[in-house]
Scaffold this motif. Structure first.
Motif, PDB file in Angstrom:
ATOM      1  N   PHE A 117       0.841  -1.196   0.000  1.00  0.00           N
ATOM      2  CA  PHE A 117       0.000   0.000   0.000  1.00  0.00           C
ATOM      3  C   PHE A 117       0.876   1.247   0.000  1.00  0.00           C
ATOM      4  N   ARG A 118       0.615   2.158  -0.949  1.00  0.00           N
ATOM      5  CA  ARG A 118       1.487   3.313  -1.165  1.00  0.00           C
ATOM      6  C   ARG A 118       0.785   4.610  -0.767  1.00  0.00           C
ATOM      7  N   LEU A 119       1.588   5.631  -0.549  1.00  0.00           N
ATOM      8  CA  LEU A 119       1.032   6.967  -0.371  1.00  0.00           C
ATOM      9  C   LEU A 119       0.230   7.362  -1.607  1.00  0.00           C
ATOM     10  N   GLU A 120       0.702   6.967  -2.787  1.00  0.00           N
ATOM     11  CA  GLU A 120       0.002   7.293  -4.028  1.00  0.00           C
ATOM     12  C   GLU A 120      -1.416   6.724  -4.051  1.00  0.00           C
ATOM     13  N   ASP A 121      -1.609   5.554  -3.437  1.00  0.00           N
ATOM     14  CA  ASP A 121      -2.953   4.981  -3.384  1.00  0.00           C
ATOM     15  C   ASP A 121      -3.868   5.848  -2.518  1.00  0.00           C
ATOM     16  N   HIS A 122      -3.348   6.356  -1.414  1.00  0.00           N
ATOM     17  CA  HIS A 122      -4.132   7.295  -0.605  1.00  0.00           C
ATOM     18  C   HIS A 122      -4.436   8.559  -1.405  1.00  0.00           C
ATOM     19  N   GLN A 123      -3.433   9.088  -2.082  1.00  0.00           N
ATOM     20  CA  GLN A 123      -3.641  10.313  -2.851  1.00  0.00           C
ATOM     21  C   GLN A 123      -4.701  10.114  -3.928  1.00  0.00           C
ATOM     22  N   ASP A 124      -4.650   8.973  -4.619  1.00  0.00           N
ATOM     23  CA  ASP A 124      -5.650   8.694  -5.648  1.00  0.00           C
ATOM     24  C   ASP A 124      -7.048   8.634  -5.048  1.00  0.00           C
ATOM     25  N   ALA A 125      -7.186   7.945  -3.915  1.00  0.00           N
ATOM     26  CA  ALA A 125      -8.500   7.810  -3.291  1.00  0.00           C
ATOM     27  C   ALA A 125      -9.026   9.167  -2.812  1.00  0.00           C
ATOM     28  N   MET A 126      -8.153   9.999  -2.256  1.00  0.00           N
ATOM     29  CA  MET A 126      -8.573  11.322  -1.798  1.00  0.00           C
ATOM     30  C   MET A 126      -8.936  12.217  -2.978  1.00  0.00           C
ATOM     31  N   LEU A 127      -8.154  12.153  -4.041  1.00  0.00           N
ATOM     32  CA  LEU A 127      -8.475  12.933  -5.239  1.00  0.00           C
ATOM     33  C   LEU A 127      -9.800  12.474  -5.834  1.00  0.00           C
ATOM     34  N   ALA A 128     -10.029  11.165  -5.846  1.00  0.00           N
ATOM     35  CA  ALA A 128     -11.282  10.645  -6.390  1.00  0.00           C
ATOM     36  C   ALA A 128     -12.472  11.158  -5.586  1.00  0.00           C
ATOM     37  N   ALA A 129     -12.380  11.118  -4.246  1.00  0.00           N
ATOM     38  CA  ALA A 129     -13.472  11.610  -3.408  1.00  0.00           C
ATOM     39  C   ALA A 129     -13.702  13.105  -3.623  1.00  0.00           C
ATOM     40  N   GLU A 344     -11.171   0.012  10.407  1.00  0.00           N
ATOM     41  CA  GLU A 344     -12.391  -0.762  10.254  1.00  0.00           C
ATOM     42  C   GLU A 344     -12.517  -1.592   8.975  1.00  0.00           C
ATOM     43  N   PRO A 345     -11.772  -1.326   7.890  1.00  0.00           N
ATOM     44  CA  PRO A 345     -11.941  -2.149   6.685  1.00  0.00           C
ATOM     45  C   PRO A 345     -11.782  -3.638   6.968  1.00  0.00           C
ATOM     46  N   THR A 346     -12.454  -4.454   6.173  1.00  0.00           N
ATOM     47  CA  THR A 346     -12.455  -5.899   6.383  1.00  0.00           C
ATOM     48  C   THR A 346     -11.057  -6.480   6.341  1.00  0.00           C
ATOM     49  N   LEU A 347     -10.219  -5.983   5.448  1.00  0.00           N
ATOM     50  CA  LEU A 347      -8.870  -6.526   5.318  1.00  0.00           C
ATOM     51  C   LEU A 347      -7.970  -6.136   6.485  1.00  0.00           C
ATOM     52  N   ILE A 348      -8.388  -5.126   7.260  1.00  0.00           N
ATOM     53  CA  ILE A 348      -7.570  -4.667   8.393  1.00  0.00           C
ATOM     54  C   ILE A 348      -8.109  -5.208   9.706  1.00  0.00           C
ATOM     55  N   SER A 349      -9.424  -5.059   9.934  1.00  0.00           N
ATOM     56  CA  SER A 349     -10.103  -5.619  11.106  1.00  0.00           C
ATOM     57  C   SER A 349      -9.411  -5.265  12.419  1.00  0.00           C
ATOM     58  N   GLY A 350      -8.865  -4.067  12.498  1.00  0.00           N
ATOM     59  CA  GLY A 350      -8.301  -3.596  13.758  1.00  0.00           C
ATOM     60  C   GLY A 350      -6.953  -4.164  14.130  1.00  0.00           C
ATOM     61  N   GLU A 351      -6.314  -4.954  13.249  1.00  0.00           N
ATOM     62  CA  GLU A 351      -5.001  -5.517  13.570  1.00  0.00           C
ATOM     63  C   GLU A 351      -3.931  -4.428  13.461  1.00  0.00           C
ATOM     64  N   PRO A 352      -3.174  -4.183  14.526  1.00  0.00           N
ATOM     65  CA  PRO A 352      -2.225  -3.060  14.531  1.00  0.00           C
ATOM     66  C   PRO A 352      -1.227  -3.092  13.388  1.00  0.00           C
ATOM     67  N   GLU A 353      -0.663  -4.259  13.058  1.00  0.00           N
ATOM     68  CA  GLU A 353       0.334  -4.317  11.992  1.00  0.00           C
ATOM     69  C   GLU A 353      -0.271  -3.953  10.642  1.00  0.00           C
ATOM     70  N   ARG A 354      -1.500  -4.386  10.419  1.00  0.00           N
ATOM     71  CA  ARG A 354      -2.165  -4.043   9.149  1.00  0.00           C
ATOM     72  C   ARG A 354      -2.523  -2.560   9.116  1.00  0.00           C
ATOM     73  N   MET A 355      -2.962  -2.023  10.263  1.00  0.00           N
ATOM     74  CA  MET A 355      -3.231  -0.583  10.321  1.00  0.00           C
ATOM     75  C   MET A 355      -1.960   0.204  10.021  1.00  0.00           C
ATOM     76  N   LYS A 356      -0.870  -0.246  10.593  1.00  0.00           N
ATOM     77  CA  LYS A 356       0.408   0.443  10.380  1.00  0.00           C
ATOM     78  C   LYS A 356       0.779   0.453   8.908  1.00  0.00           C
ATOM     79  N   ALA A 357       0.599  -0.680   8.219  1.00  0.00           N
ATOM     80  CA  ALA A 357       0.964  -0.760   6.799  1.00  0.00           C
ATOM     81  C   ALA A 357       0.182   0.246   5.962  1.00  0.00           C
ATOM     82  N   VAL A 358      -1.066   0.511   6.353  1.00  0.00           N
ATOM     83  CA  VAL A 358      -1.910   1.425   5.582  1.00  0.00           C
ATOM     84  C   VAL A 358      -1.685   2.882   5.982  1.00  0.00           C
ATOM     85  N   VAL A 359      -1.457   3.119   7.272  1.00  0.00           N
ATOM     86  CA  VAL A 359      -1.390   4.500   7.772  1.00  0.00           C
ATOM     87  C   VAL A 359       0.003   5.103   7.615  1.00  0.00           C
ATOM     88  N   TRP A 360       1.053   4.302   7.792  1.00  0.00           N
ATOM     89  CA  TRP A 360       2.410   4.851   7.791  1.00  0.00           C
ATOM     90  C   TRP A 360       2.765   5.641   6.524  1.00  0.00           C
TER      91      TRP A 360
END
Length: 512
Positions: A117-129, A344-360
């Motif tokens: 998961f990249r910063l670019e993916d966040h940027q794309d999603a924010m631009l889309a919204a 909260e996403p299904t693929l993350i389900s509150g697991e700290p390591e998965r949250m970190k991968a998406v948020v960092w």
């Protein structure tokens, strides 16, 4: 005794403490917005017409979503009161669609996907919204909600708005729409065409003219070819053979150029789709939208293409800058993006390591400090603990000291008492005057309630506590001999149980 009977006796038309989720809480929507906020709200929100970034960490139930809804309301109120200094507000609180599209694109296990998961993916999603919301404003479409207020255009006719945008602004808007417009039903070429007509931007004529010319010249060549075959060489006009050659060459040139432009737009569309897998975009719709621009217009735009390398990453910053400049032409001074529920996403389900991968990836100072852009990151407290383990290079890149950081969204007993009192008053019948202590016996004073609520530490647990106190009192009192003041013994027994549950939750021994 029934709970409804107890509440009705006190003039309370609905239970103020039953809801546990701010998004689905009707009582929260009735609270006065100038009173319902957390004490840290002014720091998080900052000066509305000068968007800035803030990072907030909080446990589940501390009111992060309520804080987001409150900020959205205050921004919308500001926009109505200051029509020339509005701020676009976009909610970024549902990563499920983005992660699902990335999963289909990469075809990997969730763990491997989140690692990519990249910063670019966040940027794309924010631009889309953001772009979708802006296009909705031009097309009078979309369904705005209090949690996601609309972008309001200046109160002028279409011609005046076209003049505001100018030719460059209209082109930038169409390019952004071609790349990122993603309405719930999916982007269509009809929606793009409607936007083009609405802003008065005509499509390029070279491509359709080349197609028409190729067809007409092919017909001419066919006619001349038949004439050449039918007529006797002696009777043929001198210009027939040269005319046939010119018609064939013209048809080939026009048709070849038309095919080349389509092939180039198809390849460009394919490259853009590979680079922006998190955006819902059909290849045919994107290709048809790009063919309406000239080659020179496309060359001048910062397109996120798969072969762009670092330029593709920089393209997002340029596109964000152009979006903000478009908003400035429409009496907006910036854009605020409210980031919430990343755990909260299904693929993350509150697991700290998965949250970190998406948020960092979000912790990048260049991204967080863009002019005119304010990001409000409302993040789970688990990430704050993980943040403490990072090396100095990470903190140098993120520069969290510049981001209005709130280490922990904390509530005092007094603040929780005031919040619960406001919720109860929002549920009172007209003309009823009641304080929270009026629900209890005479030996329960305000300070005792404040101390009990302070042990709950956060709004969700405070509401659970008072809900259980009322329910336990009603369980112990018969209908034939009703008592409408809650005994201190009931309060203390529930307080001990709830305090133990809250303590076990914070120590990781019990669920929320």
């Amino acid at each position: 005794m029934q709970v409804d009977t107890f509440l009705a006796h006190h003039g309370i038309r609905e239970n103020p403490f039953a809801a546990e989720e701010a998004r689905l809480d009707p009582v929260f929507n009735r609270l006065p917005r100038d009173q319902a906020g957390h004490p840290e709200l002014p720091k998080v929100l900052g000066q509305i017409d000068r968007p800035s970034t803030a990072v907030v960490f909080g446990e589940k139930g501390t009111g992060k979503t309520a804080l987001r809804l409150h900020m959205a309301h205050l921004i919308d109120k500001h926009n109505q009161e200051h029509p020339t200094r509005r701020v676009a507000c976009v909610a970024y609180d549902d990563l499920n669609p983005v992660l699902d599209r990335l999963l289909r694109h990469h075809r990997q296990k969730p763990e491997r996907l989140l690692e990519k998961f990249r910063l670019e993916d966040h940027q794309d999603a924010m631009l889309a919204a953001s772009v979708t919301k802006l296009v909705d404003a031009f097309l009078d479409a979309g369904q705005p909600t209090p949690a996601n207020p609309p972008i309001r255009l200046p109160d002028e006719d279409r011609r005046a708005i076209r003049r505001r945008l100018g030719s460059a602004g209209r082109r930038d808007l169409l390019v952004l729409a071609a790349l990122y417009d993603a309405p719930p039903g999916g982007a269509t070429i009809e929606r793009f065409t409607k936007l083009r007509k609405r802003i008065g931007q005509s499509a390029g004529l070279l491509l359709p003219l080349a197609y028409v010319a190729a067809v007409l010249l092919a017909i001419v060549a066919g006619t001349l070819g038949i004439a050449t075959a039918v007529l006797d060489p002696i009777d043929r006009p001198w210009w027939l053979i040269p005319g046939l050659g010119l018609a064939i060459a013209g048809a080939a040139a026009a048709g070849g150029w038309w095919l080349w432009r389509h092939a180039k737009c198809w390849w460009l569309s394919r490259s853009i789709r590979r680079e922006t897998p998190g955006v819902e975009r059909h290849l045919g719709t994107l290709r048809r939208a790009l063919t309406t621009f000239s080659a020179g217009e496309l060359a001048a735009e910062p397109l996120p293409t798969a072969d762009g390398g670092e330029l593709a990453s920089d393209a997002r910053y340029q596109l964000t800058r152009r979006l903000i400049e478009l908003l400035e032409r429409l009496d907006h001074v910036g854009l605020v993006i409210l980031v919430d529920r990343l755990d909260e996403p299904t693929l993350i389900s509150g697991e700290p390591e998965r949250m970190k991968a998406v948020v960092w990836p979000l912790f990048d100072n260049k991204f967080l400090k863009q002019d005119g852009l304010g990001l409000k990151l409302l993040l789970p407290i688990e990430l704050r603990f993980m943040l403490n383990k990072e090396d100095p290079d990470f903190f140098q890149r993120a520069r969290l000291d510049k981001q209005s950081l709130i280490d922990r969204l904390a509530w005092s007993g007094t603040t929780l008492y005031d919040l619960c009192s406001r919720r109860m008053k929002a549920c009172l019948d007209t003309g009823t005057d009641l304080s929270l202590t009026d629900l209890f016996a005479d030996d329960v004073d305000r300070q005792l309630l404040i101390d009990a609520l302070g042990q709950m530490q956060q709004p969700r647990d405070a509401f659970k506590f008072l809900y259980r106190v009322i329910r336990e009192h009603c369980r112990l009192v018969p209908e034939e001999a009703p008592q409408y003041q809650i005994a201190r013994l009931t309060l203390e027994s529930v307080r001990q149980e709830e305090a133990r549950r809250v303590d076990e939750f914070f120590r990781g021994f019990a669920p929320a």
